[in-house]
Design an enzyme around this catalytic site. Sequence first.
Site: not given
Length: 287
Positions: A124, A145, A157, A195
């Site tokens: 992540s 991801h 992702e 993130n």
Amino acid sequence: MRELEAVETVGVVGAGTMGSGIAQVAAVAGYDVVMRDVKSEFVDRGFDTIRSSLDRKVNSGDLSDDDDADAAVERIEGTTELAELGEADLVVEAAVEEMEIKQDVFADLDDVTDDDVVLATNTSTLSITTIASATERPELVVGVHFMNPVPVMKGVEVVVGEKTDSEVVELAHGFSEALGKETWESDDKPGFVSNRILMPWINEGVRAYDEGVATKEDIDRGMKLGTNVPMGPLELADHIGLDVCLDATETLHEELGDRYTPAYLLKRKVDAGDLGKKTGRGFYEYD
Ligand code: CAA
């Protein structure tokens, strides 16, 4: 590179929340899956998570009946032996978020899998390029991801490392779509898209609570009612896991420093009069 059309067996490293979720969606999509974790109790727990998630899917009508759920579970083989991933045509790693561990896993995967097999990581926040450097095939290493809970969240992702081949990027998109997901793409920069933006939001929710801005309930209610997100920052942090949030935030802090001063681009756009919808142009353009 082994093409997506040739992928029949998907290897998954890790049977935790993310690994078991990835194994589940791959099996539901019709792939044979080898799900590996370091201890048999972790593998067993992964199967428990999968079964209860599939039960919810059947109850909510997302899966037609128990037979489909049973068939998906049948397609998953659990193991503690990394060597059993040697039969995989594509591997997705979802081990713990520690660079040293991921590099060890990738070095081992490099040994046990065929040379043309794509090795994907569900990291992540860690660098795809650094993970890939533990292998002799960095061009076949890519980020995929998934979001938590994997069986429910639509998005994946795709993260492009410094050496990732463009065909591998296409395979990552195609594979995610074959699992019923929609994708977006990010360069291999800290936190990627998701993130990098989500973690400061959560972090600020935590600070607001700590500094007595509002009760935790009102912080979450405020963000849900005020901005239509399904979960407020504190609920979402609980959902993701506070340890995961802290690890991710520490990585971002290490790599990016203080992200809380107004972004330069924000100031530049305001100076330019591009204030958003009300002026017809902000980050997007509006009629
Ligand atoms: N399989 C697994 N879990 C399921 C599920 C299924 N089939 N269906 C529901 N759930 C889970 C939910 O996570 C939640 O967990 P708990 O049981 O532990 O509380 C619970 O079931 C709620 O179920 P509901 O039926 O009430 O679901 P809902 O309609 O309230 O929606 C949700 C739940 C989809 C999670 C919604 O609240 C949501 O979208 N929340 C935001 C989630 C999010 O942002 N995820 C991304 C996090 S960031 C990330 O993953 C990346 C990273 O690197 C950290």
